[in-house]
Design an enzyme around this catalytic site. Structure first.
Site, PDB file in Angstrom:
ATOM      1  N   LYS A  27       1.397  -1.408   0.062  1.00 53.94           N
ATOM      2  CA  LYS A  27       0.063  -0.081   0.253  1.00 53.94           C
ATOM      3  C   LYS A  27       1.049   1.122  -0.033  1.00 53.94           C
ATOM      4  O   LYS A  27       1.666   1.152   0.055  1.00 53.94           O
ATOM      5  CB  LYS A  27      -0.634  -0.200   1.210  1.00 53.94           C
ATOM      6  CG  LYS A  27      -2.369  -0.888   1.288  1.00 53.94           C
ATOM      7  CD  LYS A  27      -3.551  -0.980   2.221  1.00 53.94           C
ATOM      8  CE  LYS A  27      -4.435  -1.581   1.077  1.00 53.94           C
ATOM      9  NZ  LYS A  27      -5.588  -2.047   3.442  1.00 53.94           N
ATOM     10  N   ARG A  49      -3.542 -10.449   5.465  1.00 57.49           N
ATOM     11  CA  ARG A  49      -3.559 -10.128   3.829  1.00 57.49           C
ATOM     12  C   ARG A  49      -2.662  -9.728   2.852  1.00 57.49           C
ATOM     13  O   ARG A  49      -2.334  -8.210   3.047  1.00 57.49           O
ATOM     14  CB  ARG A  49      -4.953  -9.439   3.775  1.00 57.49           C
ATOM     15  CG  ARG A  49      -5.902  -9.531   1.640  1.00 57.49           C
ATOM     16  CD  ARG A  49      -6.903  -8.572   2.140  1.00 57.49           C
ATOM     17  NE  ARG A  49      -7.430  -8.211   1.260  1.00 57.49           N
ATOM     18  CZ  ARG A  49      -7.067  -7.310  -0.161  1.00 57.49           C
ATOM     19  NH1 ARG A  49      -5.949  -6.944   0.219  1.00 57.49           N
ATOM     20  NH2 ARG A  49      -7.875  -7.581  -1.491  1.00 57.49           N
TER      21      ARG A  49
HETATM   22  C1  PT1 Z   1      -8.238  -4.219   3.359  1.00 63.51           C
HETATM   23  C2  PT1 Z   1      -8.235  -4.712   1.949  1.00 63.51           C
HETATM   24  C3  PT1 Z   1      -9.090  -4.870   2.018  1.00 63.51           C
HETATM   25  N1  PT1 Z   1      -7.439  -3.815   1.609  1.00 63.51           N
HETATM   26  C4  PT1 Z   1      -9.868  -5.902   3.959  1.00 63.51           C
HETATM   27  N2  PT1 Z   1     -10.123  -6.078   2.509  1.00 63.51           N
HETATM   28  C5  PT1 Z   1      -8.002  -3.800  -0.159  1.00 63.51           C
HETATM   29  N3  PT1 Z   1      -9.904  -6.600   4.890  1.00 63.51           N
HETATM   30  C6  PT1 Z   1      -8.806  -4.758  -0.324  1.00 63.51           C
HETATM   31  C7  PT1 Z   1      -2.744   2.147  -0.796  1.00 63.51           C
HETATM   32  O1  PT1 Z   1      -2.875   2.805  -0.031  1.00 63.51           O
HETATM   33  O2  PT1 Z   1      -6.449  -3.475   3.652  1.00 63.51           O
HETATM   34  N4  PT1 Z   1      -8.419  -5.804   4.265  1.00 63.51           N
HETATM   35  N5  PT1 Z   1      -9.955  -5.219   0.559  1.00 63.51           N
HETATM   36  C8  PT1 Z   1      -7.319  -3.386  -1.177  1.00 63.51           C
HETATM   37  N6  PT1 Z   1      -7.517  -1.938  -1.521  1.00 63.51           N
HETATM   38  C9  PT1 Z   1      -6.575  -0.538  -1.757  1.00 63.51           C
HETATM   39  C10 PT1 Z   1      -6.413   0.121  -0.209  1.00 63.51           C
HETATM   40  C11 PT1 Z   1      -5.149  -0.395  -1.424  1.00 63.51           C
HETATM   41  C12 PT1 Z   1      -5.172   1.693   0.144  1.00 63.51           C
HETATM   42  C13 PT1 Z   1      -4.036   0.310  -2.015  1.00 63.51           C
HETATM   43  C14 PT1 Z   1      -4.502   0.839  -1.406  1.00 63.51           C
HETATM   44  O3  PT1 Z   1      -2.330   1.630  -1.723  1.00 63.51           O
END
Ligand code: PT1
Length: 271
Positions: free
Chosen positions: A216, A250
């Site tokens: 992230k 995850r």
């Molecule tokens: C997470 C999650 C998810 N993240 C759960 N499910 C994502 N339970 C999708 C960035 O800042 O943390 N927990 N499902 C992916 N979402 C992101 C959010 C991807 C922020 C990247 C960022 O780069």
């Protein structure tokens, strides 16, 4: 599959995206073929559960229609079920939840914590499906535009408690629920760091904690590293989360995470 939460060792959840930006689009057939190879690879690397998602929720991402999400997700859920691996389905839509449950899913992973129409009912209608309730401020499209909290740790905890209560009221027992503070979902770098530092205080909620920090922006910002150079940082962040009580990680990078978890467990047990 409630016993997944009863495991003493931390669990590694491997991410399997089915969004077109993760497969320069060759349509369903190519998608399924690539997914099958990812599933086999993750299994050989020691994954515990595979998370299948058809809606990108990264900052700036657009919504996806129900029929598109079903098309992307259900064939892949069936493929993971056929592999024998527990499968979690990353969705907020009741219809996708129902179809995924029929296809044999083990967990619903909802970044909107079952707030969408019909979502609580879709999960409570099945007596054994597990669920992850995550905190997000706003919606993916705009969530990173000036996120604000009185106190991020208190606010996120209060939200999750309210969602647990809403679920319990509608027949989802607490033994089926895990919680996620939602790193990167409507949070500045400082908010994310504060949540990480105080992750141990979420233990008071008495439910397993899932943490998703893999690759992230928060890691990229701290390390000044682009998305392809965040593996080490992601593994270190995951280990820090384990020391603070996280139970499920995850991740994209299953092999290095599984190795790190093995070391963590050996040291924790002193043998
Ligand atoms: C997470 C999650 C998810 N993240 C759960 N499910 C994502 N339970 C999708 C960035 O800042 O943390 N927990 N499902 C992916 N979402 C992101 C959010 C991807 C922020 C990247 C960022 O780069």
């Amino acid at each position: 599959m409630k016993d997944l939460f009863k495991s003493n060792a931390p669990l590694v959840m491997g991410i399997l995206n089915t969004t077109p930006d993760s497969f320069s689009d060759g349509g369903n057939y190519v998608r399924k073929d690539i997914a099958l190879r990812r599933i086999e690879a993750m299994i050989s690397e020691g994954v515990d559960i595979i998370d299948v998602g058809g809606e990108s929720t990264r900052p700036g991402a657009q919504a996806v229609s129900e029929s598109e999400e079903l098309d992307r997700v259900i064939p892949i859920v069936e493929a993971v079920v056929a592999s024998g691996m527990p499968v979690s389905v990353d969705t907020s839509k009741a219809k996708v939840m129902k179809e995924a449950i029929s296809a044999g899913a083990t967990m619903i992973n909802d970044v909107r914590a079952l707030q969408e129409e019909g979502a609580i009912d879709a999960v409570s209608a099945d007596g054994k499906i597990l669920v992850c309730l995550m905190h997000m401020q706003g919606q993916p499209r705009s969530m990173q535009h000036n996120p604000q909290y009185d106190d991020v740790v208190t606010d996120v905890k209060a939200f999750l408690l309210e969602r647990v209560a809403a679920c319990q009221k509608r027949g989802i027992e607490s033994g089926r629920i895990c919680l996620d503070p939602g790193f990167g979902f409507g949070k500045t770098l400082q908010h994310n760091c504060e949540l990480m530092k105080h992750l141990d205080s979420f233990k008071e909620l008495n439910l397993p904690l899932l943490v998703g920090v893999s690759r992230k922006t928060m890691i990229g910002n701290i390390l000044d590293a682009d998305v392809n150079s965040r593996v080490n940082g992601s593994v270190v962040a995951a280990m820090y989360a384990l020391t603070k009580g996280a139970k499920i990680l995850r991740v994209h990078d299953v092999k290095p995470t599984v190795e790190a978890v093995k070391l963590f467990c050996a040291f924790e047990q002193g043998k």
